[in-house]
Motif scaffolding. Sequence first.
Motif, PDB file in Angstrom:
ATOM      1  N   GLN A  31       0.825  -1.209   0.000  1.00 52.85           N
ATOM      2  CA  GLN A  31       0.000   0.000   0.000  1.00 52.85           C
ATOM      3  C   GLN A  31       0.859   1.259   0.000  1.00 52.85           C
ATOM      4  N   VAL A  32       1.949   1.227   0.733  1.00 52.71           N
ATOM      5  CA  VAL A  32       2.840   2.388   0.757  1.00 52.71           C
ATOM      6  C   VAL A  32       3.495   2.577  -0.605  1.00 52.71           C
ATOM      7  N   ASN A  33       3.994   1.487  -1.175  1.00 48.45           N
ATOM      8  CA  ASN A  33       4.635   1.590  -2.492  1.00 48.45           C
ATOM      9  C   ASN A  33       3.650   2.051  -3.565  1.00 48.45           C
ATOM     10  N   ALA A  34       2.412   1.569  -3.463  1.00 52.04           N
ATOM     11  CA  ALA A  34       1.402   1.989  -4.445  1.00 52.04           C
ATOM     12  C   ALA A  34       1.101   3.474  -4.327  1.00 52.04           C
ATOM     13  N   ALA A  35       1.040   3.984  -3.094  1.00 47.27           N
ATOM     14  CA  ALA A  35       0.789   5.413  -2.899  1.00 47.27           C
ATOM     15  C   ALA A  35       1.924   6.251  -3.467  1.00 47.27           C
ATOM     16  N   VAL A  36       3.156   5.781  -3.293  1.00 50.05           N
ATOM     17  CA  VAL A  36       4.314   6.485  -3.842  1.00 50.05           C
ATOM     18  C   VAL A  36       4.263   6.484  -5.368  1.00 50.05           C
ATOM     19  N   ALA A  37       3.942   5.341  -5.955  1.00 51.08           N
ATOM     20  CA  ALA A  37       3.867   5.253  -7.415  1.00 51.08           C
ATOM     21  C   ALA A  37       2.777   6.168  -7.968  1.00 51.08           C
ATOM     22  N   GLU A  38       1.638   6.222  -7.280  1.00 50.16           N
ATOM     23  CA  GLU A  38       0.551   7.092  -7.734  1.00 50.16           C
ATOM     24  C   GLU A  38       0.968   8.547  -7.677  1.00 50.16           C
ATOM     25  N   ALA A  39       1.619   8.945  -6.575  1.00 50.70           N
ATOM     26  CA  ALA A  39       2.069  10.333  -6.453  1.00 50.70           C
ATOM     27  C   ALA A  39       3.075  10.675  -7.545  1.00 50.70           C
ATOM     28  N   MET A  40       4.003   9.761  -7.807  1.00 47.25           N
ATOM     29  CA  MET A  40       5.025  10.018  -8.823  1.00 47.25           C
ATOM     30  C   MET A  40       4.430  10.112 -10.217  1.00 47.25           C
ATOM     31  N   SER A  41       3.283   9.484 -10.414  1.00 49.94           N
ATOM     32  CA  SER A  41       2.673   9.520 -11.737  1.00 49.94           C
ATOM     33  C   SER A  41       2.038  10.871 -12.056  1.00 49.94           C
ATOM     34  N   ARG A  42       1.833  11.720 -11.015  1.00 46.93           N
ATOM     35  CA  ARG A  42       1.181  13.001 -11.294  1.00 46.93           C
ATOM     36  C   ARG A  42       1.959  14.220 -10.812  1.00 46.93           C
ATOM     37  N   ILE A  43       2.908  14.044  -9.862  1.00 51.07           N
ATOM     38  CA  ILE A  43       3.637  15.216  -9.358  1.00 51.07           C
ATOM     39  C   ILE A  43       4.984  14.751  -8.831  1.00 51.07           C
ATOM     40  N   ASP A  44       6.010  15.530  -9.085  1.00 49.13           N
ATOM     41  CA  ASP A  44       7.317  15.151  -8.553  1.00 49.13           C
ATOM     42  C   ASP A  44       7.806  16.199  -7.573  1.00 49.13           C
ATOM     43  N   ILE A  45       8.591  17.164  -8.064  1.00 51.63           N
ATOM     44  CA  ILE A  45       9.103  18.224  -7.189  1.00 51.63           C
ATOM     45  C   ILE A  45       8.843  19.560  -7.874  1.00 51.63           C
ATOM     46  N   ILE A  46       8.255  20.480  -7.161  1.00 54.04           N
ATOM     47  CA  ILE A  46       7.839  21.760  -7.732  1.00 54.04           C
ATOM     48  C   ILE A  46       8.780  22.885  -7.305  1.00 54.04           C
ATOM     49  N   GLY A  47       9.055  22.992  -6.011  1.00 52.29           N
ATOM     50  CA  GLY A  47       9.996  23.999  -5.534  1.00 52.29           C
ATOM     51  C   GLY A  47       9.417  25.387  -5.406  1.00 52.29           C
ATOM     52  N   ALA A  48       8.086  25.483  -5.458  1.00 53.63           N
ATOM     53  CA  ALA A  48       7.417  26.767  -5.241  1.00 53.63           C
ATOM     54  C   ALA A  48       6.027  26.490  -4.695  1.00 53.63           C
ATOM     55  N   GLY A  49       5.524  27.395  -3.897  1.00 50.20           N
ATOM     56  CA  GLY A  49       4.198  27.214  -3.337  1.00 50.20           C
ATOM     57  C   GLY A  49       4.120  25.983  -2.465  1.00 50.20           C
ATOM     58  N   VAL A  50       2.970  25.305  -2.477  1.00 50.59           N
ATOM     59  CA  VAL A  50       2.753  24.116  -1.665  1.00 50.59           C
ATOM     60  C   VAL A  50       1.931  23.127  -2.488  1.00 50.59           C
ATOM     61  N   THR A  51       2.053  21.841  -2.193  1.00 49.27           N
ATOM     62  CA  THR A  51       1.275  20.828  -2.899  1.00 49.27           C
ATOM     63  C   THR A  51       0.124  20.341  -2.036  1.00 49.27           C
ATOM     64  N   ASP A  52      -0.847  19.715  -2.677  1.00 51.52           N
ATOM     65  CA  ASP A  52      -1.990  19.178  -1.943  1.00 51.52           C
ATOM     66  C   ASP A  52      -1.560  18.103  -0.947  1.00 51.52           C
ATOM     67  N   LEU A  53      -0.553  17.306  -1.327  1.00 51.45           N
ATOM     68  CA  LEU A  53      -0.078  16.245  -0.444  1.00 51.45           C
ATOM     69  C   LEU A  53       0.525  16.813   0.840  1.00 51.45           C
ATOM     70  N   GLU A  54       1.304  17.880   0.719  1.00 56.30           N
ATOM     71  CA  GLU A  54       1.909  18.498   1.903  1.00 56.30           C
ATOM     72  C   GLU A  54       0.850  19.014   2.874  1.00 56.30           C
ATOM     73  N   VAL A  55      -0.175  19.629   2.336  1.00 57.48           N
ATOM     74  CA  VAL A  55      -1.245  20.159   3.185  1.00 57.48           C
ATOM     75  C   VAL A  55      -1.956  19.018   3.902  1.00 57.48           C
ATOM     76  N   GLU A  56      -2.222  17.949   3.164  1.00 56.12           N
ATOM     77  CA  GLU A  56      -2.929  16.817   3.763  1.00 56.12           C
ATOM     78  C   GLU A  56      -2.111  16.183   4.883  1.00 56.12           C
ATOM     79  N   LEU A  57      -0.808  16.029   4.668  1.00 59.03           N
ATOM     80  CA  LEU A  57       0.027  15.411   5.695  1.00 59.03           C
ATOM     81  C   LEU A  57       0.146  16.312   6.925  1.00 59.03           C
ATOM     82  N   ALA A  58       0.363  17.612   6.715  1.00 61.59           N
ATOM     83  CA  ALA A  58       0.458  18.522   7.856  1.00 61.59           C
ATOM     84  C   ALA A  58      -0.823  18.492   8.681  1.00 61.59           C
ATOM     85  N   ASP A  59      -1.953  18.437   7.992  1.00 65.97           N
ATOM     86  CA  ASP A  59      -3.230  18.365   8.694  1.00 65.97           C
ATOM     87  C   ASP A  59      -3.348  17.069   9.491  1.00 65.97           C
TER      88      ASP A  59
END
Length: 439
Positions: free
Chosen positions: A69-97
Amino acid sequence: MTATMTNATLVERARQVIPGGVNSGNRVLPWPIAFVRAEGAYLFDADDRQYLDYHAAFGPIILGHNHPQVNAAVAEAMSRIDIIGAGVTDLEVELADRLNRHIPCAERVLLTNSGSEATYAALRLARAVTGRNKIIKFQGTYHGWHDAVLMNVISPPEKIGQHDPLSLGMLPDVIRHTIVLPFNDTEAVADTLHRQGEEIAAVLVEVIPHNIGCVLPRPEFLQALRDLTRQHGVMLIFDEVITGFRHALGGYQSIVGVTPDLATFAKAMANGFPIAALAGRAELMDRFAPGGGVFFAGTYNGHSIGVAAALATIAELESGEVHAHCFALAQIAADGLMQIAAELGIPLTVARFGSVFVPYFMEPAPIENYTDLFRNNTARDLWFRKTMCEHGIFMIPTALKRNHVSAAHTRADIDRTLEIARQVLRAMPADLERSARYP
């Protein structure tokens, strides 16, 4: 696997291109071994040997290696977003919450990449807020590689009571601003704060000093730290890099009911993927915001890989089943080792908390601080661990280190471990009796 890819050849190749053959100084082993695969509770080396893993990469593997399940979540995230370096991502907000909801002190959360980075930032913030330079740490605790804390971990008896830096090249002026006290000694903390409180920015404590095994705080110790630091205007920082998520979703602070000003967490929240967090009171953490005066940055902070792994790991832990399973098996392992040693007449005590168990080769007695562990027979400790590894049970062959149970371990794994431990302890040479009596 090629015919020439063996433990010996890979380790020799590593020594030719990597200093000492390892990318972290505490990974050196007393024999050539190179791992090529990990799955569930097992490791596999280049000689095609299988090991039941209790090391768990120093602890963060709580669900088991390569959890689907962890590996699948990582693969899904990598399929749509990698590293942006500006602003914030939806994943970061969800984890902080999610961290905010679970961790008592986490009114604000900042993500980074390692426990060392998190403790470094915590101390910088404490010094900025208080305007003071000194910190207190405790003998036997480890908080990372930076100069303010890389000292007085596994110290010989003659170094107790003085600075014991672990590396050349550390700045003397930074070292002298760190005060080292005995763990669980409330009086020493009270006396130091009474005499030097106006110079001390923070008390940094590994809430269970797991870097020397499993030394539990006295019931009143952490509360005393909370009361004393408030009294003297000193920041209380809990290092929960090991205890966080392995022992409870909210960290050890949620178990004992003592809330620090700041706390550090790391890769156990992501089943070993690289991530760390600094959490704390809003009025303090907001000093890291643009214009707050305290600098915090990092290109990989909040990288989608670690964040996705953390979200998936936390989702697995939220059921409560993982901790219940791991705690029960660790208890069976600890009790079994104690029983076997008693039957064989071998002085042994096993310290345990949650999913962590640590055999110490000494008569059962209270273990409350680092110097109590001078009674441990290091020669027996090392021989036992190395021989268990030779029998396919990977307990890292370093004295005082922890064993960790993961969700991938089974009762059959524990039973086999105890059967092999009986064989190993029965074969332990008698001439190790009085050798090497301290770490």
